[in-house]
Design a protein around this motif. Structure first.
Motif, PDB file in Angstrom:
ATOM      1  N   ALA A  64       0.872  -1.270   0.083  1.00 43.34           N
ATOM      2  CA  ALA A  64      -0.060   0.020  -0.090  1.00 43.34           C
ATOM      3  C   ALA A  64       0.882   1.077  -0.036  1.00 43.34           C
ATOM      4  O   ALA A  64       0.482   2.326  -0.740  1.00 43.34           O
ATOM      5  CB  ALA A  64      -0.966  -0.104   1.153  1.00 43.34           C
ATOM      6  N   LEU A  65       1.764   1.207   0.609  1.00 47.28           N
ATOM      7  CA  LEU A  65       2.894   2.448   0.590  1.00 47.28           C
ATOM      8  C   LEU A  65       3.592   2.754  -0.748  1.00 47.28           C
ATOM      9  O   LEU A  65       3.712   3.767  -1.091  1.00 47.28           O
ATOM     10  CB  LEU A  65       3.914   2.153   1.952  1.00 47.28           C
ATOM     11  N   LYS A  66       3.865   1.551  -1.055  1.00 47.52           N
ATOM     12  CA  LYS A  66       4.640   1.342  -2.623  1.00 47.52           C
ATOM     13  C   LYS A  66       3.387   2.165  -3.356  1.00 47.52           C
ATOM     14  O   LYS A  66       3.907   3.059  -4.225  1.00 47.52           O
ATOM     15  CB  LYS A  66       5.065   0.116  -2.838  1.00 47.52           C
ATOM     16  N   VAL A  67       2.287   1.634  -3.679  1.00 48.36           N
ATOM     17  CA  VAL A  67       1.345   2.148  -4.372  1.00 48.36           C
ATOM     18  C   VAL A  67       0.980   3.693  -4.174  1.00 48.36           C
ATOM     19  O   VAL A  67       1.031   4.520  -5.119  1.00 48.36           O
ATOM     20  CB  VAL A  67       0.147   1.345  -4.550  1.00 48.36           C
ATOM     21  N   GLN A  73       4.014  10.379  -6.806  1.00 50.92           N
ATOM     22  CA  GLN A  73       5.000  10.385  -7.929  1.00 50.92           C
ATOM     23  C   GLN A  73       4.397  11.130  -9.210  1.00 50.92           C
ATOM     24  O   GLN A  73       4.727  12.100  -9.670  1.00 50.92           O
ATOM     25  CB  GLN A  73       5.833   9.461  -8.032  1.00 50.92           C
ATOM     26  N   LYS A  74       3.117  10.403  -9.652  1.00 51.10           N
ATOM     27  CA  LYS A  74       2.581  10.533 -10.755  1.00 51.10           C
ATOM     28  C   LYS A  74       1.824  11.825 -10.721  1.00 51.10           C
ATOM     29  O   LYS A  74       1.908  12.929 -11.553  1.00 51.10           O
ATOM     30  CB  LYS A  74       1.757   9.438 -11.221  1.00 51.10           C
ATOM     31  N   ARG A  75       1.104  12.064  -9.310  1.00 57.64           N
ATOM     32  CA  ARG A  75       0.633  13.284  -9.123  1.00 57.64           C
ATOM     33  C   ARG A  75       1.561  14.684  -9.298  1.00 57.64           C
ATOM     34  O   ARG A  75       1.337  15.586  -9.672  1.00 57.64           O
ATOM     35  CB  ARG A  75      -0.205  13.289  -7.930  1.00 57.64           C
ATOM     36  N   ALA A  76       2.686  14.269  -8.511  1.00 52.56           N
ATOM     37  CA  ALA A  76       3.546  15.451  -8.700  1.00 52.56           C
ATOM     38  C   ALA A  76       4.260  15.688 -10.206  1.00 52.56           C
ATOM     39  O   ALA A  76       4.455  16.674 -10.475  1.00 52.56           O
ATOM     40  CB  ALA A  76       4.846  15.217  -7.700  1.00 52.56           C
ATOM     41  N   LEU A  77       4.445  14.613 -11.095  1.00 61.12           N
ATOM     42  CA  LEU A  77       4.793  15.130 -12.349  1.00 61.12           C
ATOM     43  C   LEU A  77       3.506  15.638 -13.070  1.00 61.12           C
ATOM     44  O   LEU A  77       3.798  16.763 -14.136  1.00 61.12           O
ATOM     45  CB  LEU A  77       5.016  13.962 -13.135  1.00 61.12           C
ATOM     46  N   ASP A 124       8.189  26.036  -3.657  1.00 61.94           N
ATOM     47  CA  ASP A 124       7.688  24.970  -2.668  1.00 61.94           C
ATOM     48  C   ASP A 124       6.382  24.960  -2.211  1.00 61.94           C
ATOM     49  O   ASP A 124       5.739  23.928  -1.625  1.00 61.94           O
ATOM     50  CB  ASP A 124       8.712  25.617  -1.349  1.00 61.94           C
ATOM     51  N   ASP A 125       5.578  25.885  -2.473  1.00 61.53           N
ATOM     52  CA  ASP A 125       4.128  26.008  -2.003  1.00 61.53           C
ATOM     53  C   ASP A 125       3.423  25.199  -2.911  1.00 61.53           C
ATOM     54  O   ASP A 125       2.295  24.306  -2.646  1.00 61.53           O
ATOM     55  CB  ASP A 125       3.476  27.384  -1.975  1.00 61.53           C
ATOM     56  N   THR A 126       3.817  25.007  -4.088  1.00 64.13           N
ATOM     57  CA  THR A 126       3.133  24.291  -5.029  1.00 64.13           C
ATOM     58  C   THR A 126       3.381  22.982  -4.877  1.00 64.13           C
ATOM     59  O   THR A 126       2.349  22.089  -4.950  1.00 64.13           O
ATOM     60  CB  THR A 126       3.691  24.507  -6.503  1.00 64.13           C
ATOM     61  N   PHE A 127       4.293  22.207  -4.398  1.00 62.71           N
ATOM     62  CA  PHE A 127       4.815  20.982  -4.256  1.00 62.71           C
ATOM     63  C   PHE A 127       4.740  20.843  -2.554  1.00 62.71           C
ATOM     64  O   PHE A 127       5.302  19.404  -2.051  1.00 62.71           O
ATOM     65  CB  PHE A 127       6.230  20.652  -4.764  1.00 62.71           C
ATOM     66  N   LYS A 128       4.111  21.416  -1.811  1.00 64.79           N
ATOM     67  CA  LYS A 128       3.971  21.085  -0.287  1.00 64.79           C
ATOM     68  C   LYS A 128       3.126  20.020   0.014  1.00 64.79           C
ATOM     69  O   LYS A 128       3.486  19.210   0.915  1.00 64.79           O
ATOM     70  CB  LYS A 128       3.521  22.600   0.373  1.00 64.79           C
ATOM     71  N   ARG A 129       2.385  19.781  -0.874  1.00 65.38           N
ATOM     72  CA  ARG A 129       1.382  18.642  -0.429  1.00 65.38           C
ATOM     73  C   ARG A 129       2.135  17.127  -0.650  1.00 65.38           C
ATOM     74  O   ARG A 129       1.724  16.231  -0.110  1.00 65.38           O
ATOM     75  CB  ARG A 129       0.244  18.460  -1.074  1.00 65.38           C
ATOM     76  N   PHE A 130       3.240  17.311  -1.490  1.00 66.52           N
ATOM     77  CA  PHE A 130       3.951  16.066  -1.820  1.00 66.52           C
ATOM     78  C   PHE A 130       4.932  15.745  -0.938  1.00 66.52           C
ATOM     79  O   PHE A 130       5.546  14.689  -0.887  1.00 66.52           O
ATOM     80  CB  PHE A 130       4.353  15.911  -3.170  1.00 66.52           C
ATOM     81  N   LYS A 131       5.496  16.528  -0.106  1.00 65.88           N
ATOM     82  CA  LYS A 131       6.567  16.614   0.974  1.00 65.88           C
ATOM     83  C   LYS A 131       6.126  15.455   2.162  1.00 65.88           C
ATOM     84  O   LYS A 131       6.854  15.311   2.860  1.00 65.88           O
ATOM     85  CB  LYS A 131       6.894  18.088   1.330  1.00 65.88           C
ATOM     86  N   ASN A 133       5.278  12.596   2.295  1.00 64.91           N
ATOM     87  CA  ASN A 133       5.925  11.422   2.087  1.00 64.91           C
ATOM     88  C   ASN A 133       7.149  11.441   1.572  1.00 64.91           C
ATOM     89  O   ASN A 133       7.330  11.943   0.551  1.00 64.91           O
ATOM     90  CB  ASN A 133       5.016  10.722   0.939  1.00 64.91           C
ATOM     91  N   ALA A 134       8.022  11.084   2.352  1.00 63.69           N
ATOM     92  CA  ALA A 134       9.551  11.416   2.073  1.00 63.69           C
ATOM     93  C   ALA A 134      10.077  10.255   0.967  1.00 63.69           C
ATOM     94  O   ALA A 134      11.226  10.677   0.603  1.00 63.69           O
ATOM     95  CB  ALA A 134      10.292  11.062   3.430  1.00 63.69           C
TER      96      ALA A 134
END
Length: 192
Positions: A64-67, A73-77, A124-131, A133-134
């Protein structure tokens, strides 16, 4: 009339069959599907019964963590590519505004400069929600985001060039030419 409608409804209700029975030409046929021996069918190829699959909580949570990491990663791209999807629309708007200098073309060109620069500053504000998950690597999405926004800035520079606002010709720099001081002059003699 009332008597004939009663007869018609009675004739329609007469051939009712019970559950599991069908009627053909006035005869009722019954099929009992519960009788007989049950045959055990072989499972189809590739089928694994639930009893044979053993999953621990650790493997389930790791999967589940991998998925989730792959999805993030796809959403960030996708977020990084969003400015690139607007380049053609912005270019069409700039082309439609013409090459003359008026308030409409100045506003479009000014926004074409300011919006990408603001986006790059606020990366940094744009990609804040992806941070949160390390495990999500944001290096490539951030570089793509910067490249798309720099493409928008290049488009704005092209528009400034078509309007004649960029000083790229020699005539634009004539005010900076140094005037030469005359050291010696010559003239024909004055005749009196």
């Amino acid at each position: 009339v009332a008597e004939s409608s009663k007869q018609a409804s009675a004739s329609l209700a007469a051939p009712r069959a019970t559950a599991g029975a069908t009627t053909t030409g006035g005869m009722a046929l019954r099929f009992d599907l519960t009788k007989g021996a049950k045959r055990e069918l072989a499972p189809p190829p590739g089928y694994m019964p639930a009893e044979t699959i053993v999953e621990t909580d650790a493997t389930t949570s790791a999967r589940a963590l991998k998925v989730k990491t792959e999805m993030m990663q796809k959403r960030a791209l996708d977020v990084a590519l969003a400015p690139g999807k607007n380049i053609l629309m912005q270019g069409f708007m700039m082309w439609m505004s013409g090459s003359s200098i008026n308030i409409f073309s100045i506003m479009i060109t000014g926004m074409a400069f300011l919006n990408p620069i603001k986006a790059i500053v606020g990366i940094d504000d744009t990609f804040k929600r992806f941070k949160e998950n390390a495990a999500v690597d944001l290096t490539v999405p951030k570089l793509v985001f910067i490249a798309c926004n720099l493409g928008m800035v290049c488009l704005a520079l092209w528009k400034c060039n078509t309007m004649g606002l960029l000083p790229i010709t020699a005539a634009d720099w004539t005010s900076f030419l140094v005037t030469k001081d005359v050291v010696e002059t010559s003239a024909p003699p004055l005749l009196l």
